[in-house]
Structures are given as C-alpha cells and as structure tokens.
Design a protein around this motif. Structure first.
Motif, mmCIF file in Angstrom:
data_model
loop_
_atom_site.group_PDB
_atom_site.id
_atom_site.type_symbol
_atom_site.label_atom_id
_atom_site.label_comp_id
_atom_site.label_asym_id
_atom_site.label_seq_id
_atom_site.Cartn_x
_atom_site.Cartn_y
_atom_site.Cartn_z
ATOM 1 N N LYS A 80 0.859 -1.193 0.000
ATOM 2 C CA LYS A 80 0.000 0.000 0.000
ATOM 3 C C LYS A 80 0.898 1.247 0.000
ATOM 4 N N PRO A 81 0.412 2.314 -0.569
ATOM 5 C CA PRO A 81 1.255 3.508 -0.635
ATOM 6 C C PRO A 81 1.325 4.254 0.700
ATOM 7 N N ASN A 82 2.285 5.148 0.809
ATOM 8 C CA ASN A 82 2.362 6.011 1.997
ATOM 9 C C ASN A 82 1.213 7.009 1.981
ATOM 10 N N GLY A 87 -8.360 10.874 3.019
ATOM 11 C CA GLY A 87 -9.694 11.470 2.991
ATOM 12 C C GLY A 87 -10.629 10.890 4.019
ATOM 13 N N ALA A 88 -11.860 11.397 3.974
ATOM 14 C CA ALA A 88 -12.915 10.792 4.781
ATOM 15 C C ALA A 88 -13.100 9.368 4.273
ATOM 16 N N ASP A 89 -13.578 8.484 5.151
ATOM 17 C CA ASP A 89 -13.788 7.092 4.726
ATOM 18 C C ASP A 89 -15.020 7.033 3.825
ATOM 19 N N ILE A 90 -14.772 6.807 2.543
ATOM 20 C CA ILE A 90 -15.847 6.900 1.544
ATOM 21 C C ILE A 90 -16.902 5.821 1.767
ATOM 22 N N SER A 91 -16.501 4.698 2.381
ATOM 23 C CA SER A 91 -17.490 3.631 2.597
ATOM 24 C C SER A 91 -18.613 4.093 3.529
ATOM 25 N N GLU A 92 -18.366 5.112 4.332
ATOM 26 C CA GLU A 92 -19.415 5.626 5.230
ATOM 27 C C GLU A 92 -20.414 6.521 4.476
ATOM 28 N N PHE A 93 -20.083 6.864 3.223
ATOM 29 C CA PHE A 93 -20.967 7.764 2.459
ATOM 30 C C PHE A 93 -22.078 7.018 1.715
ATOM 31 N N VAL A 94 -21.921 5.676 1.651
ATOM 32 C CA VAL A 94 -22.777 4.909 0.740
ATOM 33 C C VAL A 94 -24.271 5.175 0.961
ATOM 34 N N GLY A 126 3.068 11.358 2.183
ATOM 35 C CA GLY A 126 2.201 10.560 1.310
ATOM 36 C C GLY A 126 0.890 11.279 1.043
ATOM 37 N N PHE A 127 -0.115 10.525 0.589
ATOM 38 C CA PHE A 127 -1.373 11.152 0.167
ATOM 39 C C PHE A 127 -2.019 11.980 1.287
ATOM 40 N N ALA A 128 -2.330 13.214 0.963
ATOM 41 C CA ALA A 128 -3.123 14.075 1.865
ATOM 42 C C ALA A 128 -4.280 14.583 1.010
ATOM 43 N N LEU A 129 -5.331 13.770 0.971
ATOM 44 C CA LEU A 129 -6.431 14.024 0.040
ATOM 45 C C LEU A 129 -7.717 14.304 0.805
ATOM 46 N N GLY A 130 -8.572 15.127 0.238
ATOM 47 C CA GLY A 130 -9.870 15.388 0.840
ATOM 48 C C GLY A 130 -9.726 15.765 2.308
ATOM 49 N N GLY A 131 -10.356 14.959 3.178
ATOM 50 C CA GLY A 131 -10.269 15.214 4.617
ATOM 51 C C GLY A 131 -8.837 15.248 5.132
ATOM 52 N N THR A 152 -7.966 17.704 -3.407
ATOM 53 C CA THR A 152 -9.340 17.739 -2.891
ATOM 54 C C THR A 152 -10.225 17.083 -3.962
ATOM 55 N N PRO A 153 -10.227 15.727 -3.986
ATOM 56 C CA PRO A 153 -10.901 15.008 -5.086
ATOM 57 C C PRO A 153 -12.406 14.789 -4.880
ATOM 58 N N GLU A 154 -13.014 15.477 -3.901
ATOM 59 C CA GLU A 154 -14.435 15.228 -3.600
ATOM 60 C C GLU A 154 -15.328 15.407 -4.817
ATOM 61 N N ASN A 156 -15.022 14.350 -7.627
ATOM 62 C CA ASN A 156 -15.176 13.080 -8.350
ATOM 63 C C ASN A 156 -16.217 12.167 -7.703
ATOM 64 N N LEU A 157 -16.637 12.525 -6.489
ATOM 65 C CA LEU A 157 -17.686 11.755 -5.799
ATOM 66 C C LEU A 157 -19.015 12.510 -5.869
ATOM 67 N N GLY A 158 -19.023 13.606 -6.618
ATOM 68 C CA GLY A 158 -20.243 14.433 -6.662
ATOM 69 C C GLY A 158 -20.388 15.253 -5.396
ATOM 70 N N GLU A 186 -7.699 17.488 -9.116
ATOM 71 C CA GLU A 186 -6.357 16.981 -9.438
ATOM 72 C C GLU A 186 -5.439 17.042 -8.224
ATOM 73 N N MET A 187 -4.473 16.126 -8.199
ATOM 74 C CA MET A 187 -3.479 16.169 -7.115
ATOM 75 C C MET A 187 -2.332 17.094 -7.505
ATOM 76 N N ILE A 188 -1.710 17.676 -6.489
ATOM 77 C CA ILE A 188 -0.483 18.447 -6.728
ATOM 78 C C ILE A 188 0.635 17.837 -5.881
HETATM 79 N N1 COA Z 1 -11.964 5.940 2.089
HETATM 80 C C1 COA Z 1 -12.020 4.629 2.278
HETATM 81 N N2 COA Z 1 -11.078 3.766 1.863
HETATM 82 C C2 COA Z 1 -10.014 4.290 1.234
HETATM 83 C C3 COA Z 1 -9.893 5.661 0.979
HETATM 84 C C4 COA Z 1 -10.930 6.508 1.448
HETATM 85 N N3 COA Z 1 -10.883 7.824 1.299
HETATM 86 N N4 COA Z 1 -8.733 5.872 0.300
HETATM 87 C C5 COA Z 1 -8.158 4.662 0.147
HETATM 88 N N5 COA Z 1 -8.934 3.717 0.706
HETATM 89 C C6 COA Z 1 -8.663 2.280 0.769
HETATM 90 C C7 COA Z 1 -8.930 1.574 -0.557
HETATM 91 O O1 COA Z 1 -10.304 1.272 -0.678
HETATM 92 C C8 COA Z 1 -8.064 0.354 -0.412
HETATM 93 O O2 COA Z 1 -8.703 -0.550 0.448
HETATM 94 P P1 COA Z 1 -8.673 -2.152 0.114
HETATM 95 O O3 COA Z 1 -7.209 -2.504 -0.041
HETATM 96 O O4 COA Z 1 -9.318 -2.788 1.298
HETATM 97 O O5 COA Z 1 -9.439 -2.320 -1.174
HETATM 98 C C9 COA Z 1 -6.839 0.880 0.351
HETATM 99 O O6 COA Z 1 -7.281 2.069 0.999
HETATM 100 C C10 COA Z 1 -5.672 1.222 -0.536
HETATM 101 O O7 COA Z 1 -6.111 2.125 -1.521
HETATM 102 P P2 COA Z 1 -5.956 1.865 -3.092
HETATM 103 O O8 COA Z 1 -7.002 2.674 -3.788
HETATM 104 O O9 COA Z 1 -5.934 0.407 -3.384
HETATM 105 O O10 COA Z 1 -4.500 2.469 -3.341
HETATM 106 P P3 COA Z 1 -3.936 3.061 -4.693
HETATM 107 O O11 COA Z 1 -2.466 3.197 -4.493
HETATM 108 O O12 COA Z 1 -4.415 2.274 -5.861
HETATM 109 O O13 COA Z 1 -4.606 4.531 -4.805
HETATM 110 C C11 COA Z 1 -5.409 6.649 -3.960
HETATM 111 C C12 COA Z 1 -4.361 5.515 -3.828
HETATM 112 C C13 COA Z 1 -5.178 7.603 -2.790
HETATM 113 C C14 COA Z 1 -5.208 7.375 -5.291
HETATM 114 C C15 COA Z 1 -6.836 6.048 -3.908
HETATM 115 O O14 COA Z 1 -6.912 5.195 -2.779
HETATM 116 C C16 COA Z 1 -7.928 7.072 -3.798
HETATM 117 O O15 COA Z 1 -8.270 7.720 -4.771
HETATM 118 N N6 COA Z 1 -8.534 7.221 -2.573
HETATM 119 C C17 COA Z 1 -9.669 8.090 -2.363
HETATM 120 C C18 COA Z 1 -9.250 9.518 -2.275
HETATM 121 C C19 COA Z 1 -10.459 10.418 -2.114
HETATM 122 O O16 COA Z 1 -11.324 10.513 -2.962
HETATM 123 N N7 COA Z 1 -10.504 11.119 -0.964
HETATM 124 C C20 COA Z 1 -11.550 12.046 -0.659
HETATM 125 C C21 COA Z 1 -12.627 11.394 0.084
HETATM 126 S S1 COA Z 1 -13.937 12.525 0.471
#
Ligand code: COA
Length: 280
Positions: A80-82, A87-94, A126-131, A152-154, A156-158, A186-188
């Motif tokens: 898994k990447p650093n 972000g916020a846990d997207i699975s809670e948004f379903v 490493g990734f500092a996205l959304g939340g 801030t990729p939100e 893409n989730l609408g 987009e990411m920077i």
């Molecule tokens: N919420 C819930 N789960 C997340 C998550 C998030 N925001 N970001 C990553 N994960 C989970 C993935 O579902 C995956 O879980 P799994 O291995 O059980 O399937 C795990 O973290 C690793 O992520 P993965 O997507 O496989 O890594 P990647 O290297 O292919 O991609 C990202 C990395 C960051 C580009 C990609 O995970 C991503 O786009 N995440 C969401 C970012 C986002 O939209 N954030 C804003 C939320 S409001």
C-alpha cells in the motif's frame, strides 16, 4: 474482518529535548494504514478525545499530527502507498443522506484540531487528500515529504469538501487556486504545494520526522501562554478587517505586559540568562 478499534489513533507524549523545559510534544498518529488512514467515525471520535486531552494536559506544549506508515505487504498483495490521510472514509458515504451528513460534519474533529489553543504541526508523508488535506489545513504548520501528494478530489464523488477546505484552503491559497484544486480534483505534488503556500516546508521523507520534531521542540521551548496569545491573535486576522485586527493585536500585546512570562523573558534578556517560563 473489522480492524481493532482502540488502535486507530496512537498518542505518544515525547519529552521536550531541552531538559530545562518540563513538558511534552504530543504526537498523534492516525493509524489505519490498510485504508490509507482514511477518517472513519472511530478516528474522528479519537481525534476529538485527543484534542480534549491536549487542552486539559498542561504538560503538552506542542502537537504533531501524522499518518501511520504502510504495513509490509501481505503475501501476493502489492504494497500500500504512503499516506498522511487519503480522505474521509468513503465507505461511510454509501447510504448517507443529508441529515446524517449534517450530524457527521458539524462540530467535527477537524474543527476540534482547528480550535486547539496550543501550536499544531501536520507531519505529512504521502497522500493528503480530501479530509486529509483538511486535517493538514486545520493545523498551524504543515511539513511535507517530497513524495507527498495533496488534493481535494471530492468533486469526483459528486461532493465538495466538508471539513472546511472551501474556507481554510481559500484563506491559505487564495480564491483562484482553491477553485482550481476543488473543481479539477487533481493532485499536486509537494513542490507545487510549497510554491502556492500550502506547505511551510518540504523535506526528504527520511528527514521528515527529525525536521518536524526539531521544529516542534523549538516551539515547545517557548512560553505556552505567549504561544496561545500569538495563535489567537494571528487567527483573529482571518475573521477581521485590518483595523479590527490591529485593535485586537494592540489589546493582546498590551495585556501580555501583565503576564509573568513577559517579566521572565525581559529579565532573562537583561541578565543574559535563559528564560524559565511559568506559562502564565
Ligand atoms: N476511504 C475509504 N477507503 C479508502 C480511501 C478513502 N478515502 N482511500 C483509500 N482507501 C482504501 C482503498 O479502498 C483500499 O482498500 P482495500 O485494499 O481494502 O481495497 C486501500 O485504501 C488502498 O487504496 P488503493 O485505492 O488500493 O491504493 P492506490 O495506491 O491504488 O490509490 C489513492 C491511492 C489515494 C489514489 C486512492 O486510494 C484514492 O483515490 N482514494 C480516495 C481519495 C479520495 O477521494 N478522498 C476524498 C474522500 S472525500
């Protein structure tokens, strides 16, 4: 399988290196590396508790917030990447509707971090996205590794950011850059983040911790009382006109002349001694 609940936030109290200072730096590590440290309810609840601890514990002089490093790859699976926080846990948004979202996003942990009176540093590798970008923006200082990516990729989730980025990012970067980040999703990279003022410093990931802790120690060696006044006064600039802000500064500055630490600091300078702060 559910993750263990108690470990989603690790808190360490690290003694200030200057032995003449009695106190700690609180290092909080968001610990869901398999989900790139995404902010689920448990993490947010723990962060709120952590903020309450920071305010109530006089020994804590400075706060560092970071994300857990990735675990070694499981057999047959890719590493898994650093991430700081992806972000916020997207699975809670379903199944979340507007009423549930209002509850979740009002009075949240990011606001609790923002409201801390003590100095806060985001240590980002490493990734500092959304939340994650929003947690970073709710800290006073951001220090990132060269391999960090912000975004801030939100969109893409609408969605739009819900933990303050439309406002705090706009204060940091200005209107135009914030719109660009939020509208493109987009990411920077960290060099660009540094160029536009999103991060204070960028360093090699191997040196990130040392650099961050050195800054935390530097800040922790000042009077906590004076630091909180400095933070409160600077933050007032975000909600005030220039004239109002100058008036607030004049009040805060004058009031410090009745503090013990002003006396201690000035006396120490006059006597060529090191100040021993009383934090009042
Ligand atoms: N919420 C819930 N789960 C997340 C998550 C998030 N925001 N970001 C990553 N994960 C989970 C993935 O579902 C995956 O879980 P799994 O291995 O059980 O399937 C795990 O973290 C690793 O992520 P993965 O997507 O496989 O890594 P990647 O290297 O292919 O991609 C990202 C990395 C960051 C580009 C990609 O995970 C991503 O786009 N995440 C969401 C970012 C986002 O939209 N954030 C804003 C939320 S409001």
């Amino acid at each position: 399988m559910n993750e263990p609940k108690l470990d989603v936030l690790t808190v360490e109290k690290i003694p200030v290196t200057d032995e003449s200072i009695k106190g700690y730096i609180a290092l909080a590590t968001i610990n869901r590396p398999n989900k790139l440290n995404a902010l689920n309810k448990e993490v947010m609840d723990c962060l709120k508790e952590f903020c309450a601890l920071v305010e109530s514990d006089d020994e804590i002089r400075c706060v560092v917030i970071t994300g857990a490093k990735p675990l070694p790859a499981e057999e047959g699976k890719r590493q898994k990447p650093n991430a700081f926080v992806a972000g916020a846990d997207i699975s809670e948004f379903v199944d979340m509707d507007s009423s549930a979202a209002k509850i979740k996003f009002t009075d949240n942990a990011v606001e609790a971090i923002w409201s801390l009176s003590k100095p806060t540093i985001a240590m980002i590798d490493g990734f500092a996205l959304g939340g994650g970008c929003e947690v970073a923006c709710s800290c006073d200082i951001r220090i990132a590794s060269e391999r960090t990516k912000f975004g801030t990729p939100e969109i893409n989730l609408g969605l739009i950011p819900g933990y303050g980025a439309t406002q705090r990012l706009a204060k940091l970067l200005g209107y135009g850059k914030t719109l660009e980040m939020i509208m493109t999703g987009e990411m920077i990279d960290s060099a660009e983040a540094h160029r536009i003022g999103l991060v204070n410093h960028v360093c090699n990931h191997q040196e990130l911790e040392e650099f961050t802790m050195s800054m935390a120690n530097k800040i922790a060696s000042k009077s906590v009382y004076t630091l909180t006044v400095a933070k409160r006064t600077i933050k007032a600039a975000l909600n005030s006109t220039l004239n109002e802000g100058i008036a607030i500064e004049a009040r805060e500055f004058a009031a410090l002349f009745d503090s013990q630490d002003k006396q201690i600091g000035v006396d120490a300078f006059m006597q060529r001694k090191t100040a021993e702060w009383q934090d009042k």
